[in-house]
Design a protein around this motif. Structure first.
Motif, PDB file in Angstrom:
ATOM      1  N   GLY A 252       0.798  -1.216   0.000  1.00 49.71           N
ATOM      2  CA  GLY A 252       0.000   0.000   0.000  1.00 49.71           C
ATOM      3  C   GLY A 252       0.830   1.265   0.000  1.00 49.71           C
ATOM      4  O   GLY A 252       0.296   2.359  -0.227  1.00 49.71           O
ATOM      5  N   ARG A 253       2.104   1.172   0.243  1.00 54.07           N
ATOM      6  CA  ARG A 253       2.973   2.338   0.259  1.00 54.07           C
ATOM      7  C   ARG A 253       3.223   2.826  -1.160  1.00 54.07           C
ATOM      8  O   ARG A 253       3.393   2.023  -2.093  1.00 54.07           O
ATOM      9  N   ILE A 254       3.274   4.150  -1.354  1.00 55.29           N
ATOM     10  CA  ILE A 254       3.522   4.737  -2.670  1.00 55.29           C
ATOM     11  C   ILE A 254       4.931   5.318  -2.702  1.00 55.29           C
ATOM     12  O   ILE A 254       5.313   6.117  -1.840  1.00 55.29           O
ATOM     13  N   LEU A 255       5.712   4.899  -3.702  1.00 54.00           N
ATOM     14  CA  LEU A 255       7.090   5.340  -3.842  1.00 54.00           C
ATOM     15  C   LEU A 255       7.300   5.980  -5.210  1.00 54.00           C
ATOM     16  O   LEU A 255       6.564   5.708  -6.158  1.00 54.00           O
ATOM     17  N   CYS A 256       8.328   6.809  -5.292  1.00 54.42           N
ATOM     18  CA  CYS A 256       8.728   7.429  -6.553  1.00 54.42           C
ATOM     19  C   CYS A 256      10.024   6.758  -7.006  1.00 54.42           C
ATOM     20  O   CYS A 256      11.041   6.832  -6.301  1.00 54.42           O
ATOM     21  N   ALA A 257      10.011   6.111  -8.144  1.00 55.10           N
ATOM     22  CA  ALA A 257      11.178   5.363  -8.614  1.00 55.10           C
ATOM     23  C   ALA A 257      11.496   5.745 -10.060  1.00 55.10           C
ATOM     24  O   ALA A 257      10.653   6.304 -10.777  1.00 55.10           O
ATOM     25  N   GLN A 258      12.715   5.415 -10.488  1.00 56.64           N
ATOM     26  CA  GLN A 258      13.162   5.726 -11.840  1.00 56.64           C
ATOM     27  C   GLN A 258      12.963   4.525 -12.758  1.00 56.64           C
ATOM     28  O   GLN A 258      13.517   3.448 -12.515  1.00 56.64           O
ATOM     29  N   PRO A 259      12.172   4.651 -13.833  1.00 54.35           N
ATOM     30  CA  PRO A 259      12.012   3.547 -14.795  1.00 54.35           C
ATOM     31  C   PRO A 259      13.336   3.266 -15.506  1.00 54.35           C
ATOM     32  O   PRO A 259      13.985   4.191 -16.001  1.00 54.35           O
ATOM     33  N   VAL A 260      13.725   1.996 -15.550  1.00 53.11           N
ATOM     34  CA  VAL A 260      15.008   1.635 -16.155  1.00 53.11           C
ATOM     35  C   VAL A 260      14.890   0.514 -17.181  1.00 53.11           C
ATOM     36  O   VAL A 260      15.863   0.193 -17.865  1.00 53.11           O
ATOM     37  N   GLY A 261      13.741  -0.113 -17.304  1.00 51.82           N
ATOM     38  CA  GLY A 261      13.571  -1.210 -18.243  1.00 51.82           C
ATOM     39  C   GLY A 261      12.103  -1.599 -18.343  1.00 51.82           C
ATOM     40  O   GLY A 261      11.232  -0.995 -17.696  1.00 51.82           O
ATOM     41  N   ASP A 262      11.817  -2.596 -19.174  1.00 58.12           N
ATOM     42  CA  ASP A 262      10.438  -3.047 -19.350  1.00 58.12           C
ATOM     43  C   ASP A 262       9.863  -3.521 -18.018  1.00 58.12           C
ATOM     44  O   ASP A 262      10.307  -4.533 -17.459  1.00 58.12           O
ATOM     45  N   GLY A 263       8.879  -2.791 -17.499  1.00 57.21           N
ATOM     46  CA  GLY A 263       8.238  -3.147 -16.242  1.00 57.21           C
ATOM     47  C   GLY A 263       9.185  -3.108 -15.051  1.00 57.21           C
ATOM     48  O   GLY A 263       8.894  -3.757 -14.038  1.00 57.21           O
ATOM     49  N   LEU A 264      10.260  -2.355 -15.153  1.00 56.82           N
ATOM     50  CA  LEU A 264      11.280  -2.338 -14.086  1.00 56.82           C
ATOM     51  C   LEU A 264      11.596  -0.905 -13.684  1.00 56.82           C
ATOM     52  O   LEU A 264      11.746  -0.021 -14.528  1.00 56.82           O
ATOM     53  N   ALA A 265      11.706  -0.703 -12.368  1.00 56.42           N
ATOM     54  CA  ALA A 265      12.064   0.603 -11.835  1.00 56.42           C
ATOM     55  C   ALA A 265      13.052   0.418 -10.700  1.00 56.42           C
ATOM     56  O   ALA A 265      13.105  -0.652 -10.068  1.00 56.42           O
ATOM     57  N   GLU A 266      13.840   1.479 -10.449  1.00 57.31           N
ATOM     58  CA  GLU A 266      14.850   1.424  -9.395  1.00 57.31           C
ATOM     59  C   GLU A 266      14.649   2.588  -8.427  1.00 57.31           C
ATOM     60  O   GLU A 266      14.276   3.693  -8.825  1.00 57.31           O
ATOM     61  N   LEU A 267      14.953   2.310  -7.154  1.00 58.44           N
ATOM     62  CA  LEU A 267      14.893   3.332  -6.123  1.00 58.44           C
ATOM     63  C   LEU A 267      16.158   3.223  -5.284  1.00 58.44           C
ATOM     64  O   LEU A 267      16.460   2.159  -4.734  1.00 58.44           O
ATOM     65  N   THR A 268      16.915   4.312  -5.230  1.00 59.84           N
ATOM     66  CA  THR A 268      18.153   4.340  -4.429  1.00 59.84           C
ATOM     67  C   THR A 268      17.905   5.138  -3.170  1.00 59.84           C
ATOM     68  O   THR A 268      17.485   6.296  -3.218  1.00 59.84           O
ATOM     69  N   LEU A 269      18.146   4.509  -2.043  1.00 60.69           N
ATOM     70  CA  LEU A 269      17.932   5.146  -0.747  1.00 60.69           C
ATOM     71  C   LEU A 269      19.170   5.905  -0.312  1.00 60.69           C
ATOM     72  O   LEU A 269      20.289   5.560  -0.678  1.00 60.69           O
TER      73      LEU A 269
END
Length: 269
Positions: A252-269
């Motif tokens: 349920g948590r909403i995050l902001c991530a960077q799209p990097v591939g098909d159906g894939l996103a990354e988040l760096t803490l």
């Protein structure tokens, strides 16, 4: 009976004497300023040629570091490392010829905050022993290395294929957008403007890739210091390359991530 009052000469009035004294002082100040200016013209000055020699020596060492670092990265992408070796070209501008600087025993070149030796830039020159002055010398840094160019004139809206592209040495620092050097990153992308034959392909020339759309499932990679974890969620908006995409996690948590591939996103803490 008429009585006549003696008339005092104007020159004897107090206000006139004060005005005359002030004008005399002002005249003496002007003469002194002109005299010191004429004398200053005969003083030794730090020549622009001396500044240029100091700057060239400093830039030569920095150029070697830039070329070495870039060449090591390029060697991983090209079969022949020699083909990837960049050539750094520095074009020095000119200082205002009217600028007169006092002699300096120790001049320190430095990069101003926010400046880089890439494209149009500037280098600071500061006197650290002797006079106190600081100037900025304009420079243009070109980095020549192999990159992708179009083999023919390609109109806007074209989906690029391998046959549309070839390799040539281009100035990597010559544009506001990165030059494309990986064929797999360009083939299948759409041009947003027409490129004439021989023009380099830069990131700004290509339509932004959409890695996923709103409502689609997304696999999220979370990276931190010394750890990496994977999670899954649902995209709340389109996942366009280079733009933050909002992803609702299964928790349920909403995050902001960077799209990097098909159906894939990354988040760096």
């Amino acid at each position: 009976m008429n009585s006549s009052r003696p008339v005092r000469p104007v020159s004897s009035l107090p206000w006139f004497q004060a005005l005359l004294a002030w004008l005399t002082w002002l005249l003496l100040c002007v003469v002194a300023a002109l005299s010191s200016g004429a004398q200053a013209q005969g003083l030794p000055v730090q020549t622009h040629a001396q500044l240029q020699a100091t700057l060239q020596q400093w830039l030569a060492a920095r150029d070697a570091d830039t070329a070495t670092a870039q060449g090591m990265a390029d060697a991983q992408k090209w079969q022949n490392p020699q083909d990837a070796s960049p050539q750094v070209e520095v074009i020095m501008g000119e200082l205002d010829p009217r600028l007169k600087l006092a002699p300096c025993s120790r001049i320190k070149p430095y990069l101003p905050r926010g400046a880089n030796l890439w494209g149009r830039s500037r280098v600071g020159l500061r006197c650290e022993e002797g006079a106190r002055w600081n100037v900025f010398w304009p420079v243009t840094v070109k980095v020549w290395a192999p990159a992708l160019v179009v083999a023919r004139t390609v109109p806007a809206g074209t989906v690029l294929e391998a046959t549309d592209l070839t390799v040539a040495r281009v100035d990597l620092a010559g544009g506001g957008s990165p030059a494309q050097r990986d064929l797999t990153e360009v083939v299948g992308r759409t041009l947003v403007r027409t490129l004439t034959q021989g023009a380099e392909v830069r990131e700004a020339d290509l339509k932004v890739r959409r890695w996923f759309s709103a409502g689609e499932p997304v696999r999220l990679i979370v990276k931190g210091s010394g750890f990496q974890a994977a999670a899954s969620g649902t995209a709340l908006g389109h996942g366009d390359e280079g733009r933050c995409a909002r992803v609702r996690m299964d928790t349920g948590r909403i995050l902001c991530a960077q799209p990097v591939g098909d159906g894939l996103a990354e988040l760096t803490l």
